[in-house]
Design a protein around this motif. Structure first.
Motif, PDB file in Angstrom:
ATOM      1  N   ILE A 160       2.769   2.316 -24.866  1.00 31.17           N
ATOM      2  CA  ILE A 160       3.048   3.507 -24.295  1.00 31.17           C
ATOM      3  C   ILE A 160       4.358   4.030 -25.063  1.00 31.17           C
ATOM      4  N   ILE A 174       8.009   6.742 -25.220  1.00 31.70           N
ATOM      5  CA  ILE A 174       8.736   7.576 -24.280  1.00 31.70           C
ATOM      6  C   ILE A 174       9.902   7.980 -24.976  1.00 31.70           C
ATOM      7  N   CYS A 200      11.309  13.341 -19.868  1.00 29.71           N
ATOM      8  CA  CYS A 200      10.899  12.350 -20.871  1.00 29.71           C
ATOM      9  C   CYS A 200       9.428  12.889 -21.297  1.00 29.71           C
ATOM     10  N   ILE A 238       6.121  11.416 -22.303  1.00 29.69           N
ATOM     11  CA  ILE A 238       5.380   9.911 -22.591  1.00 29.69           C
ATOM     12  C   ILE A 238       4.104  10.333 -23.158  1.00 29.69           C
ATOM     13  N   SER A 239       3.673   9.316 -24.168  1.00 26.75           N
ATOM     14  CA  SER A 239       2.626   9.351 -24.958  1.00 26.75           C
ATOM     15  C   SER A 239       1.738   7.902 -24.908  1.00 26.75           C
ATOM     16  N   TRP A 240       0.536   8.051 -24.425  1.00 23.71           N
ATOM     17  CA  TRP A 240      -0.256   6.758 -24.394  1.00 23.71           C
ATOM     18  C   TRP A 240      -1.704   7.242 -24.984  1.00 23.71           C
ATOM     19  N   ASP A 268      -0.482  12.913 -23.776  1.00 23.55           N
ATOM     20  CA  ASP A 268       0.896  13.278 -23.581  1.00 23.55           C
ATOM     21  C   ASP A 268       1.050  13.889 -22.499  1.00 23.55           C
ATOM     22  N   VAL A 303      10.866   8.604 -14.135  1.00 26.56           N
ATOM     23  CA  VAL A 303      10.937   7.702 -15.243  1.00 26.56           C
ATOM     24  C   VAL A 303      11.983   6.587 -14.982  1.00 26.56           C
ATOM     25  N   THR A 360      10.079   4.547 -11.789  1.00 31.91           N
ATOM     26  CA  THR A 360       8.933   3.686 -12.510  1.00 31.91           C
ATOM     27  C   THR A 360       9.490   2.566 -13.381  1.00 31.91           C
ATOM     28  N   THR A 370       4.162   9.589 -13.745  1.00 36.24           N
ATOM     29  CA  THR A 370       4.091   8.695 -14.814  1.00 36.24           C
ATOM     30  C   THR A 370       3.152   7.908 -14.994  1.00 36.24           C
ATOM     31  N   ARG A 404      -3.419   5.253 -15.787  1.00 35.60           N
ATOM     32  CA  ARG A 404      -3.167   6.683 -15.676  1.00 35.60           C
ATOM     33  C   ARG A 404      -4.305   7.309 -15.907  1.00 35.60           C
ATOM     34  N   TRP A 454      12.341   2.501 -20.570  1.00 38.99           N
ATOM     35  CA  TRP A 454      12.444   3.591 -19.990  1.00 38.99           C
ATOM     36  C   TRP A 454      13.637   3.844 -19.464  1.00 38.99           C
TER      37      TRP A 454
END
Length: 177
Positions: free
Chosen positions: A8, A10, A22, A24-26, A30, A38, A41, A91, A111, A130
């Motif tokens: 992940i 960020i 922010c 967030i890419s996973w 995105d 953030v 979390t 998040t 997620r 994070w």
């Protein structure tokens, strides 16, 4: 436990006209979360790591049945937070887990359809990343606004300033290891 393919990522947003957030890419997905979520979390990642360590201790060191230990931890989490899990819909969702077979405490991250598992140590490291991203988003917005107000830098020079700031932050993180 994570590989680069399922990591992940960020990154703080520096647009002074938008709320601090922010990206967030996973796994190819995105989304954007505000820094409040953030930070929350990030704290939940630390908390889940502690709960996961507690689960492992209860089962391995004290010999409590894993389902009993899990039930105890679940009721404790619910009593303390009013929730069944940690994290945020903005998040990621987090749940402390443990494996007596592998003698490992971990945090399950989800997620939507995405799901992953990180060790408790990785969750703690992720928490710091994070928190750093949230701080960078807020400070970068202030710098971007200041640069815009001065009005003497073109877009290429502004990008150079932020590239340099990222390098400084990265070298500072390496110094803390």
């Amino acid at each position: 436990m994570t590989t680069d393919a399922d990591a992940i990522f960020i990154l703080g947003n520096r647009d002074p006209d938008a709320p601090p957030s922010c990206l967030i890419s996973w796994c190819g997905q995105d989304w954007v979360a505000d820094v409040k979520h953030v930070r929350s979390t990030a704290l939940d990642l630390m908390t889940c790591a502690a709960y996961a360590d507690m689960l492992l201790h209860l089962t391995l060191q004290l010999g409590i049945d894993p389902s009993t230990a899990g039930g105890f931890a679940g009721s404790l989490i619910y009593t303390q937070t009013g929730r069944q899990s940690f994290g945020s819909a903005h998040t990621i969702s987090l749940l402390p887990v443990g494996s007596t077979r592998q003698r490992m405490s971990a945090v399950r991250i989800t997620r939507g359809r995405l799901s992953g598992l990180v060790t408790a140590a990785e969750a703690r490291e992720m928490s710091l990343v994070w928190l750093s991203a949230a701080e960078a988003a807020e400070s970068d917005q202030v710098v971007a606004e200041a640069l815009r107000a001065v009005g003497r830098l073109d877009e290429d020079r502004v990008e150079q300033v932020f590239t340099y700031m990222r390098e400084l932050r990265s070298s500072g993180e390496a110094d803390h290891d």
